[in-house]
Design an enzyme around this catalytic site. Structure first.
Site, mmCIF file in Angstrom:
data_model
loop_
_atom_site.group_PDB
_atom_site.id
_atom_site.type_symbol
_atom_site.label_atom_id
_atom_site.label_comp_id
_atom_site.label_asym_id
_atom_site.label_seq_id
_atom_site.Cartn_x
_atom_site.Cartn_y
_atom_site.Cartn_z
ATOM 1 N N SER A 177 0.662 -1.341 0.214
ATOM 2 C CA SER A 177 0.180 0.010 -0.031
ATOM 3 C C SER A 177 1.059 1.070 0.240
ATOM 4 O O SER A 177 2.385 0.931 -0.609
ATOM 5 C CB SER A 177 -0.989 -0.312 1.597
ATOM 6 O OG SER A 177 -1.767 1.288 1.189
ATOM 7 N N LYS B 247 -4.475 2.013 -3.418
ATOM 8 C CA LYS B 247 -4.127 1.144 -2.752
ATOM 9 C C LYS B 247 -4.995 1.235 -1.339
ATOM 10 O O LYS B 247 -4.865 0.475 -0.625
ATOM 11 C CB LYS B 247 -3.047 2.051 -2.127
ATOM 12 C CG LYS B 247 -0.952 2.156 -3.047
ATOM 13 C CD LYS B 247 -0.784 1.042 -3.277
ATOM 14 C CE LYS B 247 0.172 1.364 -4.289
ATOM 15 N NZ LYS B 247 0.960 -0.480 -4.620
#
Length: 230
Positions: free
Chosen positions: A119, A137
């Site tokens: 992420s 993300k």
């Protein structure tokens, strides 16, 4: 010996993970290019945006999986088209979903496979010019937690959320020492991340040392997501 599959991984963080893991595991990199990949790591030519992972000749059992492809499309929102958002979502999230679907049988055959996704700190901390990548993300973080809940204890799923890291993907932001120093000073630990910083976290999550961790988003970010040191 465990089987570890990396999507991407021919450079940057993915390659560092592969090199470290190859000392103790059978590592396979599925990526578009194979330059830089050591001879002890198996490479399969694969384009995650076009190809079907289920058609590849993979081991019957996968003990670890790392998804490396990503994007860094940092622009003001008014300059980002909906097509740009879709492109970021496709490479970061939809291709990941498609890939995990395709390797579910191999993951479920492992004693307890470990999946590692990436992420960004910008999901937790709102940052200007990150609307597209943070959205993509953020989808990964939600997906990972739900997937971890659904498939526990069969396999584990964790996410690493880095801050700015010195990789080819961040080349334009860190292409001289002055930029590196300026970006590093924004972090409590006064430097940007390295490929090894992030790879070390991934190695931990792939290993038995993290066997009681799943559904977590691990910040490897020089403290920027939780500390105010300015």
């Amino acid at each position: 010996m465990k089987n570890i599959l990396l999507i991407g991984g021919s450079y940057g963080i993915g390659l560092e993970i592969a090199k470290q893991m190859s000392e103790t595991s059978h590592v396979i990199i599925a990526s578009r290019t194979e330059q830089n990949i050591p001879s002890n790591i198996k490479h399969i030519t694969f384009d995650v945006s076009k190809d079907d992972i289920s058609k590849l000749e993979l081991p019957d059992t996968l003990d670890g999986f790392v998804y490396c492809p990503g994007s860094m499309n940092l622009k003001p929102f008014k300059m980002l088209s909906t097509e740009a958002f879709q492109k970021d979502m496709d490479i970061n999230f939809m291709a990941l979903v498609k890939t995990v679907h395709g390797i579910l049988p191999q993951l479920k055959k492992a004693e307890q496979a470990s999946l590692v996704f990436f992420s960004t700190v910008a999901v937790k901390v709102g940052m200007p010019f990150h609307t597209s990548v943070a959205a993509a993300k953020g989808a990964i973080e939600g997906f990972a937690k739900a997937l971890a809940a659904e498939y526990a204890p069969s396999f584990r799923v964790n996410v690493i959320a880095p801050s700015l890291t010195d990789t080819p993907l961040a080349g334009k932001l860190l292409n001289n020492d002055e930029k590196k120093d300026k970006m590093g000073d924004r972090h409590p630990l006064k430097r940007v991340g390295t490929e090894t910083d992030i790879a070390n976290a991934a190695i931990f999550l792939l290993s038995e040392k993290s066997s009681w961790m799943t559904g977590q988003v691990v910040g490897v970010d020089g403290g920027i997501s939780t500390l105010n040191s300015n």
